[in-house]
Design an enzyme around this catalytic site. Structure first.
Site, short mmCIF file in Angstrom:
data_model
loop_
_atom_site.label_atom_id
_atom_site.label_comp_id
_atom_site.label_asym_id
_atom_site.label_seq_id
_atom_site.Cartn_x
_atom_site.Cartn_y
_atom_site.Cartn_z
N SER A 184 0.72 -1.16 -0.01
CA SER A 184 0.03 0.08 0.00
C SER A 184 0.76 1.31 0.09
O SER A 184 0.32 2.16 -0.59
CB SER A 184 -0.93 0.11 1.20
OG SER A 184 -0.17 -0.27 2.23
N HIS A 212 -5.47 -3.94 -2.23
CA HIS A 212 -5.14 -2.90 -3.18
C HIS A 212 -5.08 -3.15 -4.53
O HIS A 212 -4.84 -2.63 -5.30
CB HIS A 212 -3.85 -2.15 -2.80
CG HIS A 212 -3.88 -1.22 -1.66
ND1 HIS A 212 -4.60 0.09 -1.81
CD2 HIS A 212 -3.48 -1.07 -0.38
CE1 HIS A 212 -4.65 0.82 -0.75
NE2 HIS A 212 -3.89 0.05 0.00
N LYS A 243 -12.57 -0.91 -0.76
CA LYS A 243 -11.42 -0.18 -1.66
C LYS A 243 -12.31 -0.11 -2.83
O LYS A 243 -13.38 0.56 -3.16
CB LYS A 243 -10.25 -0.77 -1.75
CG LYS A 243 -9.40 -0.34 -0.27
CD LYS A 243 -8.04 -0.88 -0.31
CE LYS A 243 -7.35 -0.13 0.85
NZ LYS A 243 -6.88 -1.08 1.89
C1 LIG Z 1 -6.87 -1.14 3.32
C2 LIG Z 1 -6.25 -2.67 3.67
C3 LIG Z 1 -6.66 -3.53 4.67
C4 LIG Z 1 -7.95 -2.95 5.66
O1 LIG Z 1 -9.14 -3.11 4.90
P1 LIG Z 1 -10.54 -2.93 5.68
O2 LIG Z 1 -11.42 -3.48 4.94
O3 LIG Z 1 -10.57 -1.25 5.55
O4 LIG Z 1 -10.31 -3.06 7.01
C5 LIG Z 1 -6.11 -4.53 4.94
N1 LIG Z 1 -5.01 -4.98 4.07
C6 LIG Z 1 -4.43 -4.37 3.18
C7 LIG Z 1 -3.43 -4.78 2.63
C8 LIG Z 1 -5.15 -3.10 2.92
O5 LIG Z 1 -4.49 -2.32 1.93
#
Ligand SMILES: *Cc1c(COP(=O)(O)O)cnc(C)c1O
Length: 392
Positions: A184, A212, A243
């Site tokens: 990320s 991502h 996302k």
């Molecule tokens: C954004 C993200 C999360 C968290 O996701 P949520 O559903 O908002 O808890 C977990 N792992 C990675 C790699 C992320 O980028």
């Protein structure tokens, strides 16, 4: 209120302010979209959202959520195993599994919960976890919770160190290799083909958190695993619905029937925390359908990434290389990243600066995230702001 404790908190917050690393929340008053209205800054172009496919305000996704609310009400008022499972939960889980090519899937209220549920359930006495040092905080915390497992970290994407660690933990069972699909803060991809090879050689299982990558990577947006042609070869995929897939909330574990059933039986966030709200299940289901019906969205996202990268390079920036929709620009000190982000906001561009402890000291960055829905005009206006704020 304990006065001494209050004074301690206030002093710590003041220190963040003095260091220029204090985070100010910005209040958006319109749906998440390429342009939003912000109380503090007016109308701004968003280069900071994980709304990669622009589905957060897509009418079909919003309508599906409304229908879900009308049909199921606000929620289950229960955890899944008591009386918290709607038929829509089965529907979204079957859809996620078929989307990713696994036998089964299980939703959580967030990917944070999925990751912190997974590791302590699977990794007990005698097991081992080998984890990339730049994995997401939810993997790090999940691994911490697996306190009986042997835990090893390898330098980011360093395959010879991964192999050395695998050799060091041989004899443990199971051995779990944990990695983000797309990292990320770097925007780079895990070296999944090598990781899968090493897993075979050392009898390990591979867990990829593709939060991502889902909706972004691969020809049809199925993620980093599709990108590498490894569909069906990854033991466990975790991801988020918060996302690209609608952007509300929600996470999942996609894996074999037996693994998913084990999570239903034993993972603590599943046993002790409420089910995914039906509205979210319905809108995420609509988001996956929308993605499958509009494969051009993934192509458009890719074109936007290429256009914006080239634009940044033309005006003198050197973004980190990568294939994902994350384009990080390293600026060095945390305070510089935050002040650059503030200056860009004044020019109508919302892009977040990240510093220590989110990224290592000295590698603070401004992180651009692309969306398929950004127009050329919006990208050109954003690039003009970047040009005006280029450090000289
Ligand atoms: C954004 C993200 C999360 C968290 O996701 P949520 O559903 O908002 O808890 C977990 N792992 C990675 C790699 C992320 O980028």
């Amino acid at each position: 209120m304990n006065q001494r404790f209050e004074a301690k908190l206030t002093a710590e917050l003041d220190a963040l302010k003095a260091a220029g690393t204090y985070k100010h929340l910005r209040h958006i008053t319109t749906p998440m979209a390429p342009e939003v209205h912000m109380e503090e800054a007016g109308d701004v172009i968003v280069l900071s959202s994980n709304n990669y496919l622009g589905l957060a305000d897509e009418p079909e996704v919003v309508e599906a959520g409304k229908r879900g609310l009308e049909r199921y009400g606000a929620g289950t008022a229960s955890v899944r195993f008591i009386c918290g499972t709607f038929d829509i939960h089965r529907a979204i889980e079957e859809r996620i599994a078929s989307f990713l090519g696994t036998q089964a899937a299980l939703t959580y209220v967030s990917c944070w919960n999925a990751n912190t549920g997974f590791f302590p359930t699977i990794c007990n006495e005698g097991s081992a976890i080998v984890s990339d040092e730049l994995n997401h905080a939810s993997i790090i915390d999940g691994v911490r919770l697996a306190s009986k497992a042997r835990r090893e970290r390898y330098r980011h994407s360093d395959m010879s160190e991964l192999e050395a660690k695998l050799r060091a933990v041989s004899g443990s069972f199971p051995i779990v290799i944990a990695t983000d699909g797309v990292f990320s803060m770097e925007g780079d991809l895990a070296k999944l083909p090598e990781i899968v090879e090493l897993a075979k050689r050392y009898d390990a299982i591979v867990v990829v958190d593709d939060s991502h990558g889902t909706g972004v990577m691969g020809k049809t947006g199925r993620g980093t695993i599709e990108h590498y042609g490894l569909t069906g070869q990854i033991d466990v995929i975790t991801g988020t619905l918060g996302k690209a897939l609608g952007g509300a909330a929600g996470g999942f574990i996609a894996a074999s029937d037996a693994l998913v059933d084990t999570m239903i039986q034993r993972s603590r966030p599943q046993l002790f925390s409420n089910a995914l709200p039906a509205t979210v299940a319905c809108s995420a289901l609509a988001a996956i359908d929308y993605l499958d019906e509009h494969p051009d969205l993934v192509e458009r996202l890719r074109e936007n990434v290429a256009y914006f990268r080239k634009g940044l390079q033309r005006i003198g920036y050197k973004p980190l290389e990568g294939e994902s929709a994350i384009i990080p620009i390293i600026v060095g000190e945390t305070a510089s990243a935050i002040s650059m982000s503030d200056a860009l906001l004044k020019r109508g561009v919302f892009v977040t600066g990240f510093g220590y402890p989110v990224v290592p000291e000295g590698t603070a960055r401004v992180r651009v995230q692309m969306s398929a829905k950004l127009t050329r005009d919006e990208m050109d206006r954003a690039l003009a702001a970047f040009e005006a704020e280029r450090p000289r």
